[in-house]
Structure formats: C-alpha cells, structure tokens
Design an enzyme around this catalytic site. Structure first.
Site, PDB file in Angstrom:
ATOM      1  N   ARG A  27       0.830  -1.216   0.000  1.00  0.00           N
ATOM      2  CA  ARG A  27       0.000   0.000   0.000  1.00  0.00           C
ATOM      3  C   ARG A  27       0.859   1.259   0.000  1.00  0.00           C
ATOM      4  O   ARG A  27       0.541   2.233  -0.678  1.00  0.00           O
ATOM      5  CB  ARG A  27      -0.949   0.008   1.204  1.00  0.00           C
ATOM      6  CG  ARG A  27      -2.046  -1.040   1.114  1.00  0.00           C
ATOM      7  CD  ARG A  27      -2.916  -1.062   2.347  1.00  0.00           C
ATOM      8  NE  ARG A  27      -2.092  -1.318   3.524  1.00  0.00           N
ATOM      9  CZ  ARG A  27      -2.451  -1.031   4.774  1.00  0.00           C
ATOM     10  NH1 ARG A  27      -3.616  -0.469   5.024  1.00  0.00           N
ATOM     11  NH2 ARG A  27      -1.664  -1.307   5.780  1.00  0.00           N
ATOM     12  N   ASN A  45      -6.053  -2.926   2.347  1.00  0.00           N
ATOM     13  CA  ASN A  45      -5.987  -4.370   2.504  1.00  0.00           C
ATOM     14  C   ASN A  45      -7.403  -4.904   2.674  1.00  0.00           C
ATOM     15  O   ASN A  45      -8.287  -4.197   3.153  1.00  0.00           O
ATOM     16  CB  ASN A  45      -5.184  -4.751   3.755  1.00  0.00           C
ATOM     17  CG  ASN A  45      -3.693  -4.555   3.581  1.00  0.00           C
ATOM     18  OD1 ASN A  45      -3.183  -4.479   2.471  1.00  0.00           O
ATOM     19  ND2 ASN A  45      -2.979  -4.480   4.690  1.00  0.00           N
TER      20      ASN A  45
END
Length: 105
Positions: A27, A45
């Site tokens: 990320r 996520n």
C-alpha cells in the site's frame, strides 16, 4: 470537442491484487507511485489477503498505475493476479487525492 481530444476526460478503474501483497509495504509503494504519477483514489488491505482500490486520472496515468500494481508492486511483494473492473470514463474525478484506507488485517 473532436474525437482526438481527451481534454476534460478522465479514466477510472477499480482493482484487486492477489498474491503476497500484505505486510510487504504494497500500500505504501502504491501511495508513493500514485502521488508521483498524479492519480487520485485509494488503496486498502482486505480480509481475503488481497489489496484493492480505485485509480482515477488521465488514461495514461491510470494505465501506468495498472502496470505498477500488476507487475511491479513493492520489492517484497509477489503478485499472482490483478483484476481490473468497472473501467469507465469520467468528466470529473470523484477524489481529491490518493489515500491509504484501513483494513490492517
């Protein structure tokens, strides 16, 4: 506006990335790449162990991000599959910046 002009048009795509993509800074690398590319949207996520989100920007910017999340990722990630859905053209972007959402599973 002629058919050759992209002026005032943006692309949007939703994505979900499968593989070893959690706990490997995927990320953060996506955020860094999105900011340097100029796209807006988000990444998070999922409980399923994937990473998903949305990219919005010019077609070139969105294509660059699609390549990044499907082929590059973070140095420790192992991408096995990238699914892109809901590709569409926008007149106006839905987001002002790119952000990392919760979902720290």
């Amino acid at each position: 506006m002629t058919a050759m002009s992209d002026s005032g048009r943006f692309s949007s795509v939703d994505y979900e990335i499968h593989g070893s993509v959690q706990g490997v800074f995927f990320r953060q690398y996506t955020l860094d790449k999105a900011q340097s590319t100029g796209v807006v949207g988000w990444v998070m996520n999922t409980e399923a162990g994937t990473v998903k989100g949305t990219f919005q920007g010019t077609k070139f910017q969105v294509d660059e991000m699609k390549h990044f999340v499907s082929k590059v990722g973070s140095p420790m990630s192992q991408i096995t599959r990238a699914v892109f859905t809901n590709e569409r053209e926008l007149v106006q972007k839905d987001y002002e910046r790119f952000s990392v959402s919760g979902g720290d599973w």
